[in-house]
Design a protein around this motif. Structure first.
Motif, short mmCIF file in Angstrom:
data_model
loop_
_atom_site.label_atom_id
_atom_site.label_comp_id
_atom_site.label_asym_id
_atom_site.label_seq_id
_atom_site.Cartn_x
_atom_site.Cartn_y
_atom_site.Cartn_z
N LYS A 122 0.83 -1.21 0.00
CA LYS A 122 0.00 0.00 0.00
C LYS A 122 0.86 1.25 0.00
O LYS A 122 0.53 2.24 -0.67
CB LYS A 122 -0.93 -0.01 1.20
N SER A 123 1.93 1.21 0.71
CA SER A 123 2.77 2.41 0.81
C SER A 123 3.60 2.63 -0.46
O SER A 123 3.97 3.76 -0.78
CB SER A 123 3.70 2.30 2.02
N ARG A 124 3.89 1.54 -1.18
CA ARG A 124 4.75 1.68 -2.36
C ARG A 124 3.96 1.63 -3.68
O ARG A 124 4.18 2.46 -4.57
CB ARG A 124 5.81 0.55 -2.38
N GLN A 178 8.55 1.99 -12.64
CA GLN A 178 8.62 2.10 -11.18
C GLN A 178 7.75 1.03 -10.52
O GLN A 178 8.13 0.45 -9.49
CB GLN A 178 8.18 3.49 -10.74
N GLN A 179 6.59 0.76 -11.10
CA GLN A 179 5.73 -0.29 -10.55
C GLN A 179 6.40 -1.66 -10.65
O GLN A 179 6.34 -2.46 -9.71
CB GLN A 179 4.39 -0.31 -11.31
N ALA A 215 9.19 -6.00 -7.78
CA ALA A 215 10.39 -6.84 -7.58
C ALA A 215 10.90 -6.70 -6.14
O ALA A 215 11.29 -7.70 -5.49
CB ALA A 215 11.46 -6.45 -8.59
N ARG A 216 10.92 -5.45 -5.64
CA ARG A 216 11.37 -5.24 -4.26
C ARG A 216 10.44 -5.92 -3.27
O ARG A 216 10.88 -6.48 -2.26
CB ARG A 216 11.46 -3.74 -3.97
N ASP A 234 10.35 -12.71 0.42
CA ASP A 234 11.32 -13.80 0.64
C ASP A 234 12.08 -13.59 1.95
O ASP A 234 12.28 -14.53 2.74
CB ASP A 234 12.31 -13.87 -0.52
N SER A 235 12.48 -12.34 2.15
CA SER A 235 13.26 -12.04 3.36
C SER A 235 12.43 -12.29 4.62
O SER A 235 12.89 -12.92 5.58
CB SER A 235 13.74 -10.60 3.32
N TYR A 236 11.19 -11.76 4.63
CA TYR A 236 10.31 -11.96 5.80
C TYR A 236 10.06 -13.46 6.02
O TYR A 236 10.07 -13.96 7.16
CB TYR A 236 8.98 -11.24 5.59
N THR A 237 9.80 -14.16 4.95
CA THR A 237 9.49 -15.59 5.09
C THR A 237 10.67 -16.35 5.68
O THR A 237 10.50 -17.19 6.58
CB THR A 237 9.11 -16.17 3.72
N ASN A 238 11.87 -16.07 5.22
CA ASN A 238 13.07 -16.74 5.75
C ASN A 238 13.26 -16.44 7.23
O ASN A 238 13.57 -17.31 8.03
CB ASN A 238 14.31 -16.32 4.97
#
Length: 680
Positions: free
Chosen positions: A30-32, A634-635, A640-641, A647-651
């Motif tokens: 939502k923020s991005r 940009q979208q 991609a980010r 992935d980072s949160y899941t790990n």
């Protein structure tokens, strides 16, 4: 390729990893992404709005293109009869008139043609041509790839440069032809080209070897001079019309030759494919001999009827037939002539058969000199005394011992005439088709000036007017043709302009609408282009094009003819004021719109700058599309980010879940051991 462990959540622990990750990523999304999506929607809406604006402007441009000089030069013709016609009734139907119906009075577009190019000739990619029509801005066209002459034609047509391109072929090769889409001398063509395209350059002020040449000059429409003309019609033009003698059904034509000559045209030999009368008719019609052939039956016999295609005294038919075709012979005078004989010729034996229509008379001429055999003059006297509607005369030709005579028969009616002799009279064979209608010119007078014409359609007697003669007038008729300017036509043209402008003005007003909020603290409503300064400036320029004065024009500006703005930005028309202006200066009204510095020219120049391929609208649209592309990129980067973040949160939560699971197992083990120690 191995699957990223970050996309796999584990349930080996107390934590709901998938749910936790989804909630965290949703907040980040939502923020991005939401602001970027809002920007994309805004750009798409603006692109769509500018597309609608372009459509509205093009519609207005097309409506202006219809406001040609001809729209403002409408005239009308009225024929009145202040006398008494020959049938005792007042009438004006002897003559009718069409204004500017002659092709020579119409506006004409300029056409230019290139020299011939060999088949397969290629024009090189990157070479360009500039086409300028009148005072409009030039259109620049560049070939994106090598092209044949047909490819060049299609590229020019796709560019909508104000011309229509075509290709014609002859012995010299393929020629590129350009025709201005707008007629008149204000729309002359000028073409500049480089490199492989240089041969299609054209400038009427400069003559260059190998360049395009003009094949049709531009021409402005001409109008008739208003006024009144006194007209009388003494005689209508007629086509020569002939009918053969009766021919028995089933008759054949096996021997001889038929030749037809219409007016001053060449003689045409007729060769029927079938030897029947129908075959003769069909052969005549197929021969393009300047005559129409038909067959008419009287119930017992058939008649071949020939009618000259062109009317007028100089378009009489001459028909020569020999053998079986002699029955179709006809002299323009309508007379029938026998072969020549010597003046001393005497007829001792036989008789003469004279046929007039269906009637045949057998004659045995007697000599005017006692004891002598009858001569040619005696034959003529016998025919005249028969009173069969045919007069006979002896025509003498030559002098002295070279003198000859022939018998000439002239019918008083329209029946065909033939003469057949037996015995000594056999040399006096003659025949002529009946003359149903003699060829004659139209005769009329205009303001006392006598005029002769080959047709009942008179195109050059009064400039810009075509007269149609319907019947003759009598001495008591007093026909007057009144030609006047048609203010109703001008009114319709001005009304069409006002309606076209108002349609555009309303569309642009809606697009730039700014309505105040109905509730305090809330934002007001506004059109998609309300904040676009270019659109506001264009609105002002379009209004100025309407209000601007025309130097040298007696009326000055459109306000003088009752065209003005209302409070809402639309136009209003005072029809009474327009009518009065037309009465004062009809030509000046037309020039306000269709003159070289009139409304149409001014607005066309403005719209060319806005709507062209390199125009303001196209530039604005390309800019918005570029901004939309940046947002789209940009979208993609943001997505991609977010994927990497997921992935980072899941790990991270997977590792935490495993740790918590191990701690829970250790706690359970210790609890069990302690429970055992407490037992007795």
């Amino acid at each position: 390729m191995a699957t990223s462990t970050g996309s796999i959540s584990t349930s080996a622990g107390p934590l709901d990893v998938a749910n936790l990750v989804n909630q965290l990523v949703s907040v980040e999304s939502k923020s991005r992404l939401t602001p970027l999506a809002s920007k994309a929607d805004s750009f798409n809406a603006l692109i769509s709005a500018y597309g609608k604006l372009g459509t509205a402007l093009t519609t207005y441009q097309n409506a202006l293109a219809e406001l040609t000089a001809a729209k403002f030069s409408a005239q009308k013709a009225a024929v009145s009869n202040t006398g008494r016609s020959s049938d005792g009734k007042s009438g004006n139907d002897a003559v009718s008139a069409d204004i500017n119906s002659d092709a020579s009075t119409k506006a004409q577009a300029q056409i230019i043609k290139s020299a011939g190019f060999a088949s397969g000739h290629l024009f090189k990619a990157g070479d360009s041509v500039a086409i300028k029509v009148g005072e409009a801005s030039p259109h620049f066209i560049t070939l994106k790839a090598d092209a044949t002459i047909n490819g060049l034609r299609d590229t020019i047509n796709a560019a909508r440069a104000g011309v229509t391109a075509s290709v014609v072929r002859d012995d010299a090769g393929d020629h590129l032809v350009l025709e201005s889409n707008t007629a008149g001398t204000a729309n002359l063509l000028k073409v500049r080209a480089n490199n492989s395209l240089s041969a299609i350059s054209f400038d009427a002020q400069q003559s260059r070897p190998g360049a395009m040449t003009q094949t049709q000059a531009a021409r402005d429409a001409t109008s008739a001079a208003p006024g009144s003309y006194a007209i009388s019609v003494e005689q209508l033009a007629q086509s020569h019309k002939l009918s053969s003698a009766g021919i028995a059904p089933g008759s054949t034509f096996d021997l001889g030759v038929l030749a037809i000559k219409a007016g001053s045209g060449s003689t045409t030999l007729i060769k029927p494919a079938s030897n029947t009368l129908a075959g003769v008719r069909d052969a005549i019609n197929a021969a393009a001999a300047g005559v129409n052939a038909s067959i008419v039956s009287d119930g017992k016999q058939e008649h071949l009827v020939l009618t000259a295609k062109e009317s007028g005294a100089n378009n009489a038919l001459r028909i020569s037939g020999t053998g079986d075709f002699a029955v179709f012979s006809s002299d323009p005078s309508g007379n029938a002539s026998t072969a020549s004989v010597t003046p001393e010729k005497r007829f001792s034996q036989g008789a003469v058969n004279l046929s007039v229509g269906a009637r045949t008379i057998s004659l045995k001429p007697a000599s005017a000199t006692a004891g002598a055999a009858p001569g040619l003059a005696d034959v003529a006297r016998a025919i005249n005394e028969a009173k069969a509607g045919v007069s006979a005369t002896v025509q003498r030709e030559g002098q002295g011992d070279k003198a000859v005579e022939r018998l000439v028969l002239s019918a008083s009616g329209s029946d065909p005439v033939s003469l057949r002799g037996s015995g000594d009279y056999a040399v006096l064979a003659a025949s002529a088709m009946g003359q149903l209608q003699k060829p004659q010119d139209a005769r009329l007078s205009i303001d006392g000036v006598a005029i002769t014409a080959t047709s009942n359609t008179i195109k050059d007697a009064i400039s810009g007017v075509t007269l149609n003669l319907n019947k003759t007038t009598s001495a008591t008729d007093k026909l007057t043709l009144a030609i006047s300017n048609d203010s109703s036509g001008v009114g319709a043209a001005v009304n069409s302009f006002v309606n076209a402008f108002n349609t555009l003005a309303k569309a642009m007003a809606e697009m730039t609408r700014q309505a105040p909020a109905k509730v305090r603290g809330q934002a007001g409503e506004q059109g998609l282009l309300a904040g676009e300064s270019m659109v506001r400036a264009l609105t002002g320029e379009l209004r100025n094009a309407v209000l601007a004065s025309m130097p040298g024009n007696a009326l000055g500006s459109l306000t003088a003819i009752g065209v003005g703005f209302k409070k809402d930005g639309t136009l209003d028309l005072d029809s009474a004021r327009l009518a009065k202006a037309g009465e004062r200066n009809f030509e000046a009204v037309a020039q306000l719109f269709a003159g070289k510095e009139g409304l149409v020219a001014r607005t066309r120049s403005l719209l060319d700058k806005v709507l062209g391929e390199q125009g303001l609208l196209a530039g604005k649209t390309r800019g918005l599309q570029g901004s939309l592309k940046i947002v789209s990129d940009q979208q993609a980067a943001a997505r991609a980010r977010l994927a990497n973040l997921r992935d980072s949160y899941t790990n991270q939560f997977n590792r935490l879940n495993v740790t918590l699971s191990k701690m829970q197992a250790s706690q359970n083990y210790l609890t069990q051991q302690l429970a055992r120690l407490r037992r007795p």
